[in-house]
Design an enzyme around this catalytic site. Sequence first.
Site, PDB file in Angstrom:
ATOM      1  CB  ILE A  25     -26.919 -14.316  82.999  1.00 33.60           C
ATOM      2  CG1 ILE A  25     -26.954 -14.637  84.503  1.00 33.60           C
ATOM      3  CG2 ILE A  25     -27.226 -15.559  82.144  1.00 33.60           C
ATOM      4  CD1 ILE A  25     -26.086 -15.787  84.955  1.00 33.60           C
TER       5      ILE A  25
ATOM      6  NE  ARG B  94     -30.920 -20.226  74.038  1.00 39.03           N
ATOM      7  CZ  ARG B  94     -29.740 -20.265  73.457  1.00 39.03           C
ATOM      8  NH1 ARG B  94     -29.620 -19.939  72.190  1.00 39.03           N
ATOM      9  NH2 ARG B  94     -28.676 -20.629  74.116  1.00 39.03           N
TER      10      ARG B  94
ATOM     11  CG  ASP C  38     -35.260 -15.275  83.374  1.00 37.19           C
ATOM     12  OD1 ASP C  38     -34.473 -14.708  82.591  1.00 37.19           O
ATOM     13  OD2 ASP C  38     -35.619 -16.453  83.238  1.00 37.19           O
TER      14      ASP C  38
ATOM     15  CE  LYS D  38     -21.809 -16.833  81.413  1.00 33.13           C
ATOM     16  NZ  LYS D  38     -21.867 -15.731  80.454  1.00 33.13           N
ATOM     17  CB  VAL D  39     -24.268 -22.431  84.979  1.00 30.89           C
ATOM     18  CG1 VAL D  39     -25.680 -22.964  85.142  1.00 30.89           C
ATOM     19  CG2 VAL D  39     -23.357 -22.957  86.074  1.00 30.89           C
ATOM     20  CB  SER D  40     -25.701 -23.463  79.415  1.00 33.77           C
ATOM     21  OG  SER D  40     -26.739 -23.499  78.455  1.00 33.77           O
ATOM     22  CB  VAL D  41     -31.037 -22.833  81.732  1.00 29.57           C
ATOM     23  CG1 VAL D  41     -32.374 -23.494  82.004  1.00 29.57           C
ATOM     24  CG2 VAL D  41     -30.615 -21.974  82.914  1.00 29.57           C
TER      25      VAL D  41
ATOM     26  CE  LYS E 233     -40.837 -18.231  79.103  1.00 30.25           C
ATOM     27  NZ  LYS E 233     -39.606 -18.398  78.317  1.00 30.25           N
TER      28      LYS E 233
ATOM     29  CB  CYS F 174     -35.621 -12.561  75.004  1.00 30.19           C
ATOM     30  SG  CYS F 174     -37.294 -12.575  75.592  1.00 30.19           S
TER      31      CYS F 174
HETATM   32  N1  EPU Z   1     -23.989 -19.527  76.800  1.00 30.80           N
HETATM   33  C1  EPU Z   1     -22.920 -19.681  75.951  1.00 30.80           C
HETATM   34  N2  EPU Z   1     -22.911 -20.756  75.102  1.00 30.80           N
HETATM   35  C2  EPU Z   1     -23.906 -21.662  75.086  1.00 30.80           C
HETATM   36  C3  EPU Z   1     -25.003 -21.529  75.970  1.00 30.80           C
HETATM   37  C4  EPU Z   1     -25.016 -20.440  76.818  1.00 30.80           C
HETATM   38  O1  EPU Z   1     -22.010 -18.871  75.946  1.00 30.80           O
HETATM   39  O2  EPU Z   1     -23.809 -22.601  74.305  1.00 30.80           O
HETATM   40  C5  EPU Z   1     -24.007 -18.392  77.729  1.00 30.80           C
HETATM   41  C6  EPU Z   1     -25.123 -17.397  77.401  1.00 30.80           C
HETATM   42  O3  EPU Z   1     -24.722 -16.475  76.424  1.00 30.80           O
HETATM   43  C7  EPU Z   1     -25.367 -16.763  78.745  1.00 30.80           C
HETATM   44  C8  EPU Z   1     -25.140 -17.910  79.718  1.00 30.80           C
HETATM   45  O4  EPU Z   1     -24.343 -18.871  79.019  1.00 30.80           O
HETATM   46  O5  EPU Z   1     -24.389 -15.780  78.986  1.00 30.80           O
HETATM   47  C9  EPU Z   1     -26.377 -18.583  80.245  1.00 30.80           C
HETATM   48  O6  EPU Z   1     -27.244 -18.901  79.178  1.00 30.80           O
HETATM   49  P1  EPU Z   1     -28.267 -20.123  79.259  1.00 30.80           P
HETATM   50  O7  EPU Z   1     -27.866 -21.111  78.240  1.00 30.80           O
HETATM   51  O8  EPU Z   1     -28.385 -20.568  80.661  1.00 30.80           O
HETATM   52  O9  EPU Z   1     -29.611 -19.431  78.819  1.00 30.80           O
HETATM   53  P2  EPU Z   1     -30.784 -20.123  78.053  1.00 30.80           P
HETATM   54  O10 EPU Z   1     -30.793 -21.547  78.410  1.00 30.80           O
HETATM   55  O11 EPU Z   1     -30.742 -19.735  76.638  1.00 30.80           O
HETATM   56  C10 EPU Z   1     -32.609 -19.915  79.877  1.00 30.80           C
HETATM   57  C11 EPU Z   1     -33.987 -19.333  79.975  1.00 30.80           C
HETATM   58  C12 EPU Z   1     -33.877 -17.808  80.015  1.00 30.80           C
HETATM   59  C13 EPU Z   1     -33.026 -17.427  81.213  1.00 30.80           C
HETATM   60  C14 EPU Z   1     -31.654 -18.107  81.122  1.00 30.80           C
HETATM   61  C15 EPU Z   1     -30.788 -17.868  82.332  1.00 30.80           C
HETATM   62  C16 EPU Z   1     -35.369 -20.923  78.839  1.00 30.80           C
HETATM   63  C17 EPU Z   1     -36.169 -21.265  77.650  1.00 30.80           C
HETATM   64  N3  EPU Z   1     -34.755 -19.743  78.823  1.00 30.80           N
HETATM   65  O12 EPU Z   1     -32.047 -19.425  78.668  1.00 30.80           O
HETATM   66  O13 EPU Z   1     -35.193 -17.350  80.210  1.00 30.80           O
HETATM   67  O14 EPU Z   1     -32.841 -16.041  81.221  1.00 30.80           O
HETATM   68  O15 EPU Z   1     -31.833 -19.533  80.998  1.00 30.80           O
HETATM   69  O16 EPU Z   1     -31.405 -18.276  83.486  1.00 30.80           O
HETATM   70  O17 EPU Z   1     -35.297 -21.689  79.781  1.00 30.80           O
HETATM   71  C18 EPU Z   1     -36.984 -15.834  80.066  1.00 30.80           C
HETATM   72  O18 EPU Z   1     -37.755 -16.716  80.423  1.00 30.80           O
HETATM   73  O19 EPU Z   1     -37.299 -14.609  80.044  1.00 30.80           O
HETATM   74  C19 EPU Z   1     -35.626 -16.175  79.649  1.00 30.80           C
HETATM   75  C20 EPU Z   1     -34.913 -15.408  78.846  1.00 30.80           C
END
Ligand code: EPU
Length: 422
Positions: free
Chosen positions: A332, A97, A310, A166-169, A24, A121
Site C-alpha cells: 500500500i 490526512r 496499519d 487503486k482502492v483508496s479509503v 479513529k 503520517c
Molecule cells: N492513492 C493514490 N491516489 C489517491 C489516493 C490514494 O495513488 O488519490 C494511493 C496511496 O498512495 C496508497 C493507496 O492508494 O498507495 C491507498 O491509499 P488510501 O487512499 O487508501 O489511504 P488513505 O485513505 O490516505 C487511510 C487511513 C490510513 C491507512 C490507509 C490504508 C485514514 C484517515 N487513513 O489512508 O491510516 O493506512 O487508509 O488502509 O483513514 C493510520 O491510521 O495509521 C493510517 C495511516
Amino acid sequence: MEKFLIRGSSTKGVRGTLSCSGAKNAALPLMASSILFNSTVTLKNIPLGAKDIQTMIILLKSLGSQIKILKKKKILKITNNKKHKLLVKYKYISTMRAGVLVMGALLGKYNKCSTALSGGCSLGPRPIGYHLAGFKKLNCKYILKQGYINISANKGIKGNKYYFPKVSVTGTSNLILASIFARGATVLKNISIEPEVLDLIKFLKNGGAKIYFEGKRTIKIYGVKKLKGHSHEVIGDRIEAFSYLCAAAITRGKIKINKINPRYLRSEIKILKNIGCKIKINKTSIDLIRTNKLKPANIKTAPFPGFATDCMPMMMAVLARSNGKSKIEETIFSNRYMAAPELVRMGAKIYIKGSTATIIGENNFNGADCISSDLRSTFAIILGAIAAEGKSCISRVYHGLRGYSDLYKNLKKIGVNIKRIN
Ligand code: EPU
C-alpha cells in the site's frame, strides 16, 4: 516533548483486559460527514483521547459547526445551524490526512470550497489524484493555487461513474460525501470496503442517503434532497485491538480485548494463530494467550479483507522475536518500515529491500533510545521496548498519540513498566 521510558525486563508478560476505543479512522469521516446534515448529529464511542479527533473538532468549529463534547460519555453532538465557511485553512489540516474529507462534504452540500492540501503520517507520497479525478467526473472543476485546491461545481454536482484505479479509503469516503445530494445517480467502482467505510455508509443511509451495493466493490448512490440528523455508535478500533494483541503475543502474555468485532481482524487473527498464539473469539471480544515459541510467517498487506497495512509495523515487531525467517511485502505505502531501524537498534534483524522486509527472528533485544516517526511505528517501537531487556527511551511519541486514545494508561493497565517524561 513527551517521551516514553519503558523498562522491558520488568514487564514479564502483559496481562489484563482492555476495552477497545471507537475507531479513529471511522470517527473522522463520520465527523466530516456531519457537514451534510442540517439537524443535530450525535456520535457515540468517539476516541476523544486521540489527537486527530481534537484536530477535527477544531477544524469543524473553524468552519462554523457547533460541537458539544460529552467527555465522560465519549459523545459528540454536532449541529450546523448556519452556512459553513468554505475555506479549510492549512493550519487545521497540516497534521491530519483525514482533513481532506471535509472537501467532499463541503462540495456535496455547497458545491464549492477551497481546501489546503492535507498532511498526515509520512508513509510515502499521499496523493489525492483519485479524489480529484472523481470530483471532476461529478461535474467539478479545480485549480491548485498556493497550496490550496479551489474546487467548484458551478452547475451543481451531477451523478456519474468513477472507477478507482487503486482502492483508496479516504478517496471512497470523499466521493460518497460529494455524491449524497447529486443530481441523478453516481456509481463508484473498485471502492474500499474497510469496516470504517462501511460504518460511514451505514450512518449516511440511516440519515436518509440512498446508497446501494451493486457488487462487492461497487456502489450506486441516488442523490437525495436532505439528510436527517440521528445518533450513531462508532465501531471499535481494529488497529488498536490488534496492537494490544501484539503486546501479549510479543511478551508471552494474556490479554482480552472487549468491544471489538473479531470479523474486522480475520486476516490478522489468522496470522497470529499461525505463528502460535492461542486465540478465542466471541461476538465482541478477542482473547489471546501466548505460551509457546513464536513461528515465523509470510505476510502481504492488502486492502480489507486482506492483512491491513496499519497492522503491519506491529506484526513486524512480533515476527522479529519469532524463531525463524519471515517475509513481509508492503503493497500500500512506499515508506511503511519506519519502525525497522529503531527495532534493529534494539537487536532485531530486519533487512528492507524495496517493499519487502526480511526478518530473522532474534530473541535477544536490548533497550535503546529510539525515535518514532509515524503513528503505527510508534506502537511497533513500544512493542520492541516491552520485549527488550533493560530501558528504552522513545521520543516523539506524539505521533502515536494522534491515533491511540489512552495509550499510556492502557499500557500501564496491562502491566507495562512505563513512565512519561519530558
Ligand atoms: N492513492 C493514490 N491516489 C489517491 C489516493 C490514494 O495513488 O488519490 C494511493 C496511496 O498512495 C496508497 C493507496 O492508494 O498507495 C491507498 O491509499 P488510501 O487512499 O487508501 O489511504 P488513505 O485513505 O490516505 C487511510 C487511513 C490510513 C491507512 C490507509 C490504508 C485514514 C484517515 N487513513 O489512508 O491510516 O493506512 O487508509 O488502509 O483513514 C493510520 O491510521 O495509521 C493510517 C495511516
